[in-house]
Write a protein that holds these residues in place. Structure first.
Motif, PDB file in Angstrom:
ATOM      1  N   VAL A 172      94.710  75.035  18.483  1.00  0.00           N
ATOM      2  CA  VAL A 172      93.875  73.667  18.208  1.00  0.00           C
ATOM      3  C   VAL A 172      92.395  73.754  18.774  1.00  0.00           C
ATOM      4  O   VAL A 172      92.367  74.439  19.689  1.00  0.00           O
ATOM      5  CB  VAL A 172      94.566  72.394  18.273  1.00  0.00           C
ATOM      6  CG1 VAL A 172      95.870  72.331  17.570  1.00  0.00           C
ATOM      7  CG2 VAL A 172      94.941  72.376  19.988  1.00  0.00           C
ATOM      8  N   GLU A 173      91.578  72.928  17.893  1.00  0.00           N
ATOM      9  CA  GLU A 173      90.503  73.045  18.687  1.00  0.00           C
ATOM     10  C   GLU A 173      90.036  71.592  18.527  1.00  0.00           C
ATOM     11  O   GLU A 173      90.303  70.928  17.777  1.00  0.00           O
ATOM     12  CB  GLU A 173      89.259  73.898  17.926  1.00  0.00           C
ATOM     13  CG  GLU A 173      89.385  75.189  18.206  1.00  0.00           C
ATOM     14  CD  GLU A 173      88.100  76.061  17.775  1.00  0.00           C
ATOM     15  OE1 GLU A 173      87.566  75.302  17.091  1.00  0.00           O
ATOM     16  OE2 GLU A 173      88.126  77.366  17.955  1.00  0.00           O
ATOM     17  N   LEU A 174      88.977  71.243  19.559  1.00  0.00           N
ATOM     18  CA  LEU A 174      88.459  69.839  19.728  1.00  0.00           C
ATOM     19  C   LEU A 174      87.091  69.925  19.979  1.00  0.00           C
ATOM     20  O   LEU A 174      86.463  70.636  20.762  1.00  0.00           O
ATOM     21  CB  LEU A 174      89.213  69.153  20.843  1.00  0.00           C
ATOM     22  CG  LEU A 174      88.502  67.695  21.184  1.00  0.00           C
ATOM     23  CD1 LEU A 174      89.085  66.777  20.201  1.00  0.00           C
ATOM     24  CD2 LEU A 174      89.418  67.258  22.575  1.00  0.00           C
ATOM     25  N   SER A 175      86.294  69.440  19.102  1.00  0.00           N
ATOM     26  CA  SER A 175      84.943  69.213  19.142  1.00  0.00           C
ATOM     27  C   SER A 175      84.446  68.115  20.173  1.00  0.00           C
ATOM     28  O   SER A 175      85.117  66.980  20.172  1.00  0.00           O
ATOM     29  CB  SER A 175      84.309  69.284  17.694  1.00  0.00           C
ATOM     30  OG  SER A 175      84.505  70.332  17.074  1.00  0.00           O
ATOM     31  N   GLY A 176      83.598  68.394  20.767  1.00  0.00           N
ATOM     32  CA  GLY A 176      82.768  66.954  21.694  1.00  0.00           C
ATOM     33  C   GLY A 176      81.571  67.728  22.319  1.00  0.00           C
ATOM     34  O   GLY A 176      80.725  68.306  21.755  1.00  0.00           O
ATOM     35  N   PRO A 177      81.375  67.361  23.427  1.00  0.00           N
ATOM     36  CA  PRO A 177      79.967  67.652  24.243  1.00  0.00           C
ATOM     37  C   PRO A 177      79.881  69.146  24.339  1.00  0.00           C
ATOM     38  O   PRO A 177      79.032  69.960  24.304  1.00  0.00           O
ATOM     39  CB  PRO A 177      80.280  67.073  25.595  1.00  0.00           C
ATOM     40  CG  PRO A 177      81.145  65.906  25.285  1.00  0.00           C
ATOM     41  CD  PRO A 177      82.039  66.339  24.426  1.00  0.00           C
ATOM     42  N   PHE A 178      81.357  69.891  24.403  1.00  0.00           N
ATOM     43  CA  PHE A 178      81.399  71.164  24.053  1.00  0.00           C
ATOM     44  C   PHE A 178      82.873  71.468  23.311  1.00  0.00           C
ATOM     45  O   PHE A 178      83.615  70.425  23.115  1.00  0.00           O
ATOM     46  CB  PHE A 178      81.309  72.121  25.446  1.00  0.00           C
ATOM     47  CG  PHE A 178      82.156  71.363  26.378  1.00  0.00           C
ATOM     48  CD1 PHE A 178      83.725  71.624  26.506  1.00  0.00           C
ATOM     49  CD2 PHE A 178      81.754  70.507  27.509  1.00  0.00           C
ATOM     50  CE1 PHE A 178      84.656  70.806  27.430  1.00  0.00           C
ATOM     51  CE2 PHE A 178      82.622  69.724  28.299  1.00  0.00           C
ATOM     52  CZ  PHE A 178      84.039  70.003  28.330  1.00  0.00           C
ATOM     53  N   THR A 179      83.115  72.523  22.641  1.00  0.00           N
ATOM     54  CA  THR A 179      84.171  72.887  21.996  1.00  0.00           C
ATOM     55  C   THR A 179      85.371  73.198  22.982  1.00  0.00           C
ATOM     56  O   THR A 179      85.078  73.952  23.710  1.00  0.00           O
ATOM     57  CB  THR A 179      84.050  73.807  20.963  1.00  0.00           C
ATOM     58  OG1 THR A 179      82.985  73.299  20.002  1.00  0.00           O
ATOM     59  CG2 THR A 179      85.377  74.081  20.202  1.00  0.00           C
ATOM     60  N   ILE A 180      86.405  72.763  22.751  1.00  0.00           N
ATOM     61  CA  ILE A 180      87.741  73.134  23.615  1.00  0.00           C
ATOM     62  C   ILE A 180      88.722  73.928  22.784  1.00  0.00           C
ATOM     63  O   ILE A 180      89.070  73.105  21.620  1.00  0.00           O
ATOM     64  CB  ILE A 180      88.142  71.730  24.213  1.00  0.00           C
ATOM     65  CG1 ILE A 180      87.427  71.041  25.134  1.00  0.00           C
ATOM     66  CG2 ILE A 180      89.558  72.141  25.144  1.00  0.00           C
ATOM     67  CD1 ILE A 180      87.681  69.829  25.904  1.00  0.00           C
ATOM     68  N   GLN A 181      89.213  75.007  22.961  1.00  0.00           N
ATOM     69  CA  GLN A 181      90.112  75.685  22.446  1.00  0.00           C
ATOM     70  C   GLN A 181      91.260  75.582  23.027  1.00  0.00           C
ATOM     71  O   GLN A 181      91.571  76.077  24.097  1.00  0.00           O
ATOM     72  CB  GLN A 181      89.655  77.117  21.607  1.00  0.00           C
ATOM     73  CG  GLN A 181      90.850  77.858  21.026  1.00  0.00           C
ATOM     74  CD  GLN A 181      90.198  79.551  20.956  1.00  0.00           C
ATOM     75  OE1 GLN A 181      90.126  80.382  21.806  1.00  0.00           O
ATOM     76  NE2 GLN A 181      89.495  79.923  19.871  1.00  0.00           N
ATOM     77  N   LEU A 182      92.526  75.298  22.373  1.00  0.00           N
ATOM     78  CA  LEU A 182      93.508  75.495  23.155  1.00  0.00           C
ATOM     79  C   LEU A 182      94.778  76.211  22.379  1.00  0.00           C
ATOM     80  O   LEU A 182      95.101  76.049  21.185  1.00  0.00           O
ATOM     81  CB  LEU A 182      94.324  73.892  23.259  1.00  0.00           C
ATOM     82  CG  LEU A 182      95.676  73.799  24.009  1.00  0.00           C
ATOM     83  CD1 LEU A 182      95.663  74.363  25.411  1.00  0.00           C
ATOM     84  CD2 LEU A 182      96.238  72.281  23.953  1.00  0.00           C
ATOM     85  N   ARG A 183      95.239  77.158  23.005  1.00  0.00           N
ATOM     86  CA  ARG A 183      96.137  78.262  22.407  1.00  0.00           C
ATOM     87  C   ARG A 183      97.293  78.434  23.288  1.00  0.00           C
ATOM     88  O   ARG A 183      97.269  78.444  24.528  1.00  0.00           O
ATOM     89  CB  ARG A 183      95.555  79.474  22.022  1.00  0.00           C
ATOM     90  CG  ARG A 183      94.643  79.614  20.853  1.00  0.00           C
ATOM     91  CD  ARG A 183      93.723  80.901  20.707  1.00  0.00           C
ATOM     92  NE  ARG A 183      93.232  80.881  19.325  1.00  0.00           N
ATOM     93  CZ  ARG A 183      92.473  81.782  18.782  1.00  0.00           C
ATOM     94  NH1 ARG A 183      92.281  82.883  19.622  1.00  0.00           N
ATOM     95  NH2 ARG A 183      91.954  81.783  17.758  1.00  0.00           N
ATOM     96  N   GLY A 184      98.828  78.495  22.864  1.00  0.00           N
ATOM     97  CA  GLY A 184      99.707  79.184  23.512  1.00  0.00           C
ATOM     98  C   GLY A 184     101.106  78.569  22.964  1.00  0.00           C
ATOM     99  O   GLY A 184     101.058  78.215  21.948  1.00  0.00           O
ATOM    100  N   THR A 185     101.994  78.371  23.839  1.00  0.00           N
ATOM    101  CA  THR A 185     103.278  77.924  23.429  1.00  0.00           C
ATOM    102  C   THR A 185     103.967  76.850  24.699  1.00  0.00           C
ATOM    103  O   THR A 185     103.560  76.743  25.750  1.00  0.00           O
ATOM    104  CB  THR A 185     104.260  79.077  23.326  1.00  0.00           C
ATOM    105  OG1 THR A 185     104.425  79.608  24.695  1.00  0.00           O
ATOM    106  CG2 THR A 185     103.848  80.038  22.386  1.00  0.00           C
ATOM    107  N   LEU A 186     104.726  76.010  23.903  1.00  0.00           N
ATOM    108  CA  LEU A 186     105.739  75.160  24.834  1.00  0.00           C
ATOM    109  C   LEU A 186     107.130  75.453  24.632  1.00  0.00           C
ATOM    110  O   LEU A 186     107.238  75.654  23.452  1.00  0.00           O
ATOM    111  CB  LEU A 186     105.457  73.601  24.479  1.00  0.00           C
ATOM    112  CG  LEU A 186     103.994  73.148  24.798  1.00  0.00           C
ATOM    113  CD1 LEU A 186     103.941  71.588  24.292  1.00  0.00           C
ATOM    114  CD2 LEU A 186     103.464  73.255  26.501  1.00  0.00           C
ATOM    115  N   GLN A 187     107.972  75.249  25.355  1.00  0.00           N
ATOM    116  CA  GLN A 187     109.288  75.343  25.216  1.00  0.00           C
ATOM    117  C   GLN A 187     110.197  74.520  26.190  1.00  0.00           C
ATOM    118  O   GLN A 187     109.821  74.220  27.245  1.00  0.00           O
ATOM    119  CB  GLN A 187     109.676  76.775  25.303  1.00  0.00           C
ATOM    120  CG  GLN A 187     109.853  77.371  26.693  1.00  0.00           C
ATOM    121  CD  GLN A 187     110.319  78.703  26.600  1.00  0.00           C
ATOM    122  OE1 GLN A 187     110.650  79.496  25.755  1.00  0.00           O
ATOM    123  NE2 GLN A 187     110.698  79.240  27.850  1.00  0.00           N
TER     124      GLN A 187
END
Length: 294
Positions: A172-187
């Motif tokens: 996912v990505e989140l826009s704001g003062p800067f862009t935040i990209q989050l990638r990976g997994t949870l288990q």
């Protein structure tokens, strides 16, 4: 400010009731099903079913984040095709009774005097739930300037041992003062206690404007300026793909936490906060528990 000081404790349910279940005996699958006879205590044991809710909160206060040194960028890729495939396979495996076609599971049930597959009183496994326990908290967080909810899901899952744990892909990505990209997994898995493992990469970056756009005389009003740029970017000649990505900071977050069911758990990192609650499903009321607003 940490998410710990933002969120309040949530209520837990203490109802005790015997799960009504039918088990696909050869497949180690148990589910709460609408059948006439309850499962006896001496029945075969299988992975218990839980309601899981996870909220990931991205921190945006650069002054606080930069109290530590971070690499500008980490080479990361979206979750692999294998991760998505195992997730899809898990959905098929745990939701086989929703398929009306003849399968080896339905044939096995017929051998145990089930003329048809019983109807499930639970939502299908891994399907996002509409009701979210943290909904009010998420709304309050999103009104802040220093943090935003970047990913928030609730679902039902038969939590396995670590070897058979389901990997939940996140991209996912989140826009704001800067862009935040989050990638990976949870288990999540069970080994005496419940556990949650995260393997996530957070990347902060900015987009450098194309020379054509930078040369334009834009309106002085910030709101008008924003609207004007959005209109320009909708044109083919000034697409977002022409912008240059400038990495700011990044982090590889690998965390593991032992948890107790029915308790609210916080897992913190300078760039990302995680809020988790896992509820054993004993009645249908556990699918949509109430939030404690005190």
């Amino acid at each position: 400010m940490s998410i710990f000081s933002v969120l309040n404790r949530l209520c837990t349910h203490s109802h005790r009731a015997l799960l009504t279940a039918v088990c696909g005996l050869f497949f180690g699958l148990v589910c709460s099903l609408a059948v006439a006879m309850p499962v006896q205590a001496s029945s075969l044991k299988a992975a218990p079913w839980y309601r899981v809710e996870v909220m990931l909160v991205a921190y945006q206060n650069e002054e606080t984040i930069d109290n530590e040194l971070w690499p500008d960028a980490i080479n990361t890729q979206p979750p692999s095709a294998e991760v998505y495939q195992q997730y899809a396979d898990a959905e098929d495996h745990y939701n086989w009774w929703t398929n009306s076609t003849s399968t080896k599971e339905t044939k096995a049930l017929a051998e145990f005097d089930f003329s048809q597959v019983p109807t499930a009183s639970l939502p299908t496994a891994l399907t996002p739930l509409e009701h979210k326990l943290f909904a009010d908290k998420a709304e309050k967080i999103n009104r802040r300037r220093d943090m935003q909810v970047i990913w928030h899901q609730a679902w039902v899952e038969p939590i396995q041992d670590e070897k058979h744990a389901i990997q939940h892909p996140i991209d996912v990505e989140l826009s704001g003062p800067f862009t935040i990209q989050l990638r990976g997994t949870l288990q999540l898995y069970v080994s005496r206690y419940l556990h949650i493992n995260s393997d996530l990469t957070v990347q902060h970056y900015q987009l450098e404007e194309s020379p054509e756009l930078a040369a334009l005389n834009l309106p002085s009003s910030q709101s008008a300026q924003t609207d004007y740029r959005e209109e320009l970017y909708s044109q083919e000649s000034l697409s977002l793909t022409e912008q240059k990505i400038i990495p700011i900071r990044s982090a590889h977050i690998q965390q593991s936490r032992r948890m107790r069911s029915n308790e609210l758990h916080y897992i913190d990192h300078p760039m990302l906060g995680m809020v988790v609650k896992v509820i054993p499903i004993e009645t249908e009321a556990d699918i949509a528990p109430l939030e404690d607003n005190q």
